[in-house]
Design a protein around this motif. Structure first.
Motif, PDB file in Angstrom:
ATOM      1  N   TRP A  68       0.569  -1.414  -0.280  1.00  0.00           N
ATOM      2  CA  TRP A  68      -0.236  -0.490  -0.202  1.00  0.00           C
ATOM      3  C   TRP A  68       0.840   1.384  -0.143  1.00  0.00           C
ATOM      4  O   TRP A  68       0.753   2.085  -0.761  1.00  0.00           O
ATOM      5  CB  TRP A  68      -1.018  -0.255   1.343  1.00  0.00           C
ATOM      6  N   TRP A  78      -7.901   2.903  -3.769  1.00  0.00           N
ATOM      7  CA  TRP A  78      -7.289   1.577  -3.384  1.00  0.00           C
ATOM      8  C   TRP A  78      -7.688   1.255  -1.928  1.00  0.00           C
ATOM      9  O   TRP A  78      -7.548  -0.066  -2.307  1.00  0.00           O
ATOM     10  CB  TRP A  78      -5.534   1.774  -2.753  1.00  0.00           C
ATOM     11  N   LEU A  79      -8.532   1.475  -0.669  1.00  0.00           N
ATOM     12  CA  LEU A  79      -8.736   0.666   0.236  1.00  0.00           C
ATOM     13  C   LEU A  79      -9.869  -0.153  -0.125  1.00  0.00           C
ATOM     14  O   LEU A  79     -10.743   0.281  -0.918  1.00  0.00           O
ATOM     15  CB  LEU A  79      -8.942   2.192   1.349  1.00  0.00           C
ATOM     16  N   PRO A  80     -10.351  -0.786   0.933  1.00  0.00           N
ATOM     17  CA  PRO A  80      -9.347  -1.810   1.499  1.00  0.00           C
ATOM     18  C   PRO A  80      -8.284  -2.642   1.381  1.00  0.00           C
ATOM     19  O   PRO A  80      -7.190  -2.541   1.985  1.00  0.00           O
ATOM     20  CB  PRO A  80     -10.443  -2.183   2.474  1.00  0.00           C
ATOM     21  N   ASP A  81      -8.450  -2.923   0.105  1.00  0.00           N
ATOM     22  CA  ASP A  81      -7.565  -4.225   0.043  1.00  0.00           C
ATOM     23  C   ASP A  81      -7.103  -4.350  -1.452  1.00  0.00           C
ATOM     24  O   ASP A  81      -6.594  -5.077  -1.979  1.00  0.00           O
ATOM     25  CB  ASP A  81      -8.576  -5.824  -0.115  1.00  0.00           C
ATOM     26  N   GLY A  82      -6.843  -3.213  -1.941  1.00  0.00           N
ATOM     27  CA  GLY A  82      -6.082  -2.875  -3.256  1.00  0.00           C
ATOM     28  C   GLY A  82      -6.423  -3.512  -4.993  1.00  0.00           C
ATOM     29  O   GLY A  82      -6.322  -3.255  -5.635  1.00  0.00           O
ATOM     30  N   ASN A  83      -7.530  -3.826  -4.308  1.00  0.00           N
ATOM     31  CA  ASN A  83      -9.096  -3.756  -5.930  1.00  0.00           C
ATOM     32  C   ASN A  83      -9.618  -3.260  -5.814  1.00  0.00           C
ATOM     33  O   ASN A  83     -10.493  -3.554  -5.180  1.00  0.00           O
ATOM     34  CB  ASN A  83      -9.327  -5.428  -5.128  1.00  0.00           C
ATOM     35  N   ASN A  85     -12.881  -3.691  -5.553  1.00  0.00           N
ATOM     36  CA  ASN A  85     -13.793  -3.808  -4.320  1.00  0.00           C
ATOM     37  C   ASN A  85     -13.490  -1.997  -3.497  1.00  0.00           C
ATOM     38  O   ASN A  85     -14.031  -1.976  -2.225  1.00  0.00           O
ATOM     39  CB  ASN A  85     -13.281  -4.727  -3.357  1.00  0.00           C
ATOM     40  N   SER A  86     -12.955  -1.421  -4.145  1.00  0.00           N
ATOM     41  CA  SER A  86     -12.404  -0.141  -3.740  1.00  0.00           C
ATOM     42  C   SER A  86     -13.846   0.996  -3.116  1.00  0.00           C
ATOM     43  O   SER A  86     -14.755   1.090  -2.867  1.00  0.00           O
ATOM     44  CB  SER A  86     -11.720   0.798  -4.587  1.00  0.00           C
TER      45      SER A  86
END
Lengths: 676, 86
Positions: free
Chosen positions: A344, A541-546, A549-550
């Motif tokens: 991150w 980016w948050l929470p998992d870099g995808n 799902n951001s």
């Protein structure tokens, strides 16, 4: 000899304060720049949005603090510039005031001189542009003018650095002279002298320091609201009588200004030898084309075309080179250096911060080219002609001709367009122009539209794009009229357009103009752009870099019901619009990521086109054309308005307009059963 | 001079700047400056070019062309009040 301070930092023993005053377009900034060079500080007057320029130089071992006061036509409290100039001279009491006048327009410039002399300050007259006056066939008898005015008069050609030594010398001599000047001041006509004397006697001893009784009495008779307010508070007992006198002698203003104009006419009659009637000078010849109703417009459009050409053919290759030679290698090096750091953090630095710096750098070459051209056009005197040509069209929106140039150049990029509104002198008109700039579709918006429109409309793409641009410009005019009527109550500042004479550009003046404007962008807007870019990156980016799902995707899904009203049933389209806040081109890049197709691919446009009906596609394009401007534009709006309130208003206005237009277009199409 | 100019304008005839300058024995530039000053002070008012409706009865209609409308000033109520205040 005169040198800038950095060469003589130690042995100056004395110091004097000198104020530079003058009407706009008299070459005052050139005098200031020539005298102070880079040793100057640019800021704002405390609590005001008017620019404050101060500088220093050492002359004959004396440190001279120079203040460049705002350009102003008179000293009546009509505008902020006029109030600042007169308050500074009265309250700060500079050792000497240097008034710069344009020798070729002496009559017009002497009005301010007449008002300055009433302030009773040590005074030197800098007769600038004597070369231009000579070209016009005017011969100014400097010694005669000096004798008539009874103040030092120094001929100057600031653009060629001639006469500046003598000008500063005269100021220094005056500051050090024990004998005060006794200038020839304009007098009020005899009809109203008794009432002036009565007012003087009523306020003597009651006027707050450092105001002069004579000047205050004169301003009361002129109906100066600020001075009236001051006297009402300072002399409450005398005020009713003063008020009675003022209402009985409302026409005194005619005798005060009459006295000034008669004084000007006398000065000009004795000191200027005019050319024979019928002599045609260079400015007249050039203006036959530049201000011609048809050829003037052709010339203006041609010059604007050259500005675009220079932006694309000079600035854009530098932008691409900076990207490939600096930003990408820097990102690669930092990626390798941060290989062991948390992912991150590495992505924040590379995509967020370096990406933000890249955005700032992208604008630098564009701004330098833009301000160089603008500086040249202003310095040679063409900008005023361009403003004159467009004045009648701009009046529809309560604007003046000067607003046309930044608005038109918004087609290239909104950032320099907002900064270019500095050429608009009237504050209200400047604010309105800033609010309207984002409605001009910039090159990046047009690039996104050009990429997607063929996928939605096939062979009709060119027509749709053209209609979208026309739609934006129509909205610009309507919004301009609405804001002017509703917010500014149709206020229209009285405006006298002074057409200066043409003269050769000065490299130093233009260089400093480019330097100061670019530096202002880097200092204020640049920092904001980097911070906001990093925040937007974090949201995607948050929470998992995808990105799917951001938080940004979550926001897109949350806004999906609103999107449905516009026919946008896919949250990915809303996310693409949201990320366009960083840069308009991001719309394509985001769609590429979300649809899993490279943004270079033609397939992306087709894929997006396939997910939308023509009505929804049109709605998406309309919103894209009108959506809130990019972060760089918002940052410069904050910088130039110096107000979060107006910045928020601009963003809110564009957001509201784009959503209403998007919903309206789609619902209308549904109603007409077109493309659904 | 300034008072005389306002009086001349308030008389109601049609004037132009070169003729006013000759009458007052000053330069055209000074007359232009005073006119601008009067406009700013509210003693004169520039007439908008939206005068199509009154065109037929306008005494200076012949000076207008589709492209060019002359700049026209009229004395305001405030201007008349000043002249009558003598």
């Amino acid at each position: 000899m005169t040198e800038q301070k950095q060469n003589f930092p130690v042995y100056s023993k004395k110091s004097i304060n000198v104020a530079l005053v003058g009407q706009p377009n008299v070459g005052k900034s050139t005098v200031f720049n020539m005298l102070t060079g880079l040793n100057q500080h640019v800021g704002n007057w405390p609590g005001k949005t008017v620019e404050l320029k101060t500088g220093e130089l050492v002359h004959n071992e004396t440190l001279i603090h120079l203040v460049d006061l705002p350009g102003t036509y008179s000293l009546t409290a009509n505008s902020e510039e006029e109030r600042i100039t007169r308050d500074f001279i009265i309250r700060e009491k500079p050792d000497v005031v240097i008034a710069i006048v344009n020798a070729a327009m002496l009559e017009r410039n002497l009005y301010l001189v007449a008002e300055l002399l009433a302030l009773d300050v040590p005074f030197v007259l800098g007769l600038n542009m004597v070369d231009v006056a000579n070209q016009q066939g005017l011969r100014i008898e400097v010694n005669v003018l000096e004798a008539a005015l009874r103040v030092p008069v120094v001929p100057v050609i600031a653009s060629k650095n001639q006469g500046l030594f003598e000008l500063i010398d005269a100021a220094q001599n005056l500051a050090e002279s024990p004998i005060p000047l006794a200038p020839n001041r304009p007098d009020i006509r005899p009809e109203h002298r008794p009432v002036l004397e009565e007012i003087c006697s009523l306020i003597t001893g009651q006027v707050p320091q450092p105001y002069h009784v004579d000047w205050v009495a004169l301003k009361l008779l002129e109906g100066d609201s600020e001075v009236m307010e001051m006297v009402e508070q300072a002399a409450p007992k005398a005020w009713p009588r003063i008020q009675t006198l003022l209402s009985q002698h409302e026409d005194a203003i005619l005798d005060i200004t009459g006295g000034r104009y008669e004084w000007i006419a006398r000065m000009v009659r004795v000191a200027i030898v005019r050319p024979r009637p019928g002599t045609i000078v260079l400015t007249d010849r050039l203006d036959r084309i530049a201000t011609h109703p048809f050829w003037g417009l052709v010339l203006l459009l041609g010059i604007l075309g050259i500005v675009f050409w220079l932006t694309y053919h000079v600035a854009m290759p530098i932008v691409e080179w900076l990207d490939s030679a600096l930003i990408i290698p820097l990102a690669d090096v930092v990626s390798i250096a941060l290989a062991n750091a948390p992912l991150w953090f590495s992505r924040l630095v590379v995509d967020g911060l370096i990406g933000g710096v890249g955005t700032v750098l992208t604008f630098l070459p564009i701004l330098i080219v833009f301000f160089t051209v603008l500086g040249i056009l202003e310095d040679i005197g063409y900008l005023t002609r361009a403003a004159y040509m467009m004045d009648r069209f701009m009046h529809w929106m309560g604007l003046h001709g000067r607003s046309f140039l930044p608005l038109f150049l918004g087609f290239g990029c909104n950032v320099p367009a907002v900064m270019g509104t500095r050429i608009v002198e009237d504050r209200r008109a400047r604010l309105l122009t800033i609010l309207l700039v984002p409605l001009v579709p910039c090159a990046a918006r047009l690039a996104v539209v050009s990429f997607l429109t063929p996928a939605f409309f096939g062979t009709g793409a060119a027509l749709v794009t053209w209609l979208l641009v026309i739609g934006n410009l129509t909205l610009l005019v309507l919004v301009g009229i609405a804001i002017n009527r509703l917010l500014f109550k149709g206020a229209h500042t009285a405006f006298i357009m002074e057409i200066p004479l043409y003269h050769a550009p000065n490299v130093r003046t233009i260089g400093l103009y480019v330097w100061q404007n670019t530096l202002a962008f880097l200092k204020k807007a640049g920092v904001l752009i980097v911070i906001v870019s990093a925040i937007i990156w974090a949201f995607s980016w948050l929470p998992d870099g995808n990105i799917n799902n951001s938080l940004m995707a979550g926001l897109g899904r949350w806004l999906e019901p609103l999107g449905r009203l516009m026919g946008l049933k896919d949250w990915r389209l809303i996310v693409a619009l949201l990320t366009s806040f960083v840069a308009k081109e991001n719309t394509i890049a985001t769609l590429g990521v979300l649809y899993g197709i490279s943004n270079q691919s033609v397939g992306l446009a087709a894929r997006v086109g396939a997910t939308l009906t023509p009505a929804a596609g049109l709605s998406f394009l309309v919103v894209q054309m009108l959506f809130i401007p990019c972060v760089a534009t918002v940052a410069v709006i904050k910088q130039e308005t110096n107000s979060w309130k107006w910045t928020a208003f601009s963003v809110g206005l564009l957001l509201t307009i784009s959503l209403i237009a998007g919903v309206g277009v789609y619902q209308l199409a549904v109603l007409m059963n077109w493309g659904v | 001079m300034v008072r005389n100019l306002l009086k001349l304008l308030a008389e109601g005839d049609i004037h132009n700047i070169p003729q006013l300058a000759r009458t007052l024995e000053v330069s055209e530039e000074i007359v232009r400056m005073i006119m601008a000053d009067f406009t700013r002070q509210g003693f004169l008012q520039t007439v908008n070019s939206n005068c199509d409706l009154q065109c037929k009865s306008c005494p200076i209609r012949k000076t207008c062309t589709p492209r060019k409308t002359p700049k026209i000033w009229v004395v305001t109520e405030k201007g008349y009040r000043l002249i009558n205040a003598e």
